[in-house]
Design a protein around this motif. Sequence first.
Motif, PDB file in Angstrom:
ATOM      1  N   ALA A  12       0.864  -1.182   0.000  1.00  0.00           N
ATOM      2  CA  ALA A  12       0.000   0.000   0.000  1.00  0.00           C
ATOM      3  C   ALA A  12       0.898   1.228   0.000  1.00  0.00           C
ATOM      4  O   ALA A  12       2.012   1.205   0.506  1.00  0.00           O
TER       5      ALA A  12
ATOM      6  N   SER B 135      -3.894   9.181   4.090  1.00  0.00           N
ATOM      7  CA  SER B 135      -4.618   8.378   3.112  1.00  0.00           C
ATOM      8  C   SER B 135      -3.734   7.224   2.668  1.00  0.00           C
ATOM      9  O   SER B 135      -2.514   7.331   2.662  1.00  0.00           O
TER      10      SER B 135
ATOM     11  N   ARG C 263      -3.766   3.653  -0.165  1.00  0.00           N
ATOM     12  CA  ARG C 263      -4.444   2.827  -1.168  1.00  0.00           C
ATOM     13  C   ARG C 263      -3.569   1.653  -1.522  1.00  0.00           C
ATOM     14  O   ARG C 263      -2.343   1.727  -1.445  1.00  0.00           O
ATOM     15  N   GLU C 264      -4.228   0.571  -1.889  1.00  0.00           N
ATOM     16  CA  GLU C 264      -3.465  -0.637  -2.183  1.00  0.00           C
ATOM     17  C   GLU C 264      -2.853  -0.575  -3.570  1.00  0.00           C
ATOM     18  O   GLU C 264      -3.383   0.075  -4.479  1.00  0.00           O
TER      19      GLU C 264
ATOM     20  N   ILE D  56      -2.912  -1.781   3.659  1.00  0.00           N
ATOM     21  CA  ILE D  56      -3.567  -0.504   3.992  1.00  0.00           C
ATOM     22  C   ILE D  56      -3.799  -0.426   5.501  1.00  0.00           C
ATOM     23  O   ILE D  56      -3.533   0.598   6.132  1.00  0.00           O
TER      24      ILE D  56
END
Length: 150
Positions: A22, A30, A32-33, A130
């Motif tokens: 991630a 924040s 995200r993968e 994540i």
Amino acid sequence: MAEAGQRLILAFDYGTRRIGVAVGNELLHSARELTPLTARDGIPDWNVVSRLLKEWQPDLLVVGLPLNMDGSESEMSTRRKFGNRLHGRYGKPCEMVDERGTTREAKMIAREAGHKGNYRQDSVDGIAAILILEGWFAHQEGLPGGRLSL
């Protein structure tokens, strides 16, 4: 290297067949993968890892470390070796994070999103990465989520 609070971070959920990845922004909290890395007996294709680090230019690497419920290290201490190798190869700071429960939570999140339960075919390693990174963010805020030294 960006200063603390503004760093780009790559997080890894180490596994012997797959390594979840991630990317996260410390300022925005924040994550995200990314596409998981394949591994053979826990060894990734280091050329792929090199390309990943070249593309993202992270300031910090975070690797999940599974601890036993009493806080002692589990048999998967090879994750510490993976973190040491990342640091040694790329010279990036690497922190280990308590990842207890992340795989179970990742599977729950995936099921709620309609996952059919075949985790070998459709892994949840990226979701786990994540969660590892979010745990690291929480620790930075003084919330529960353990950061460990390498």
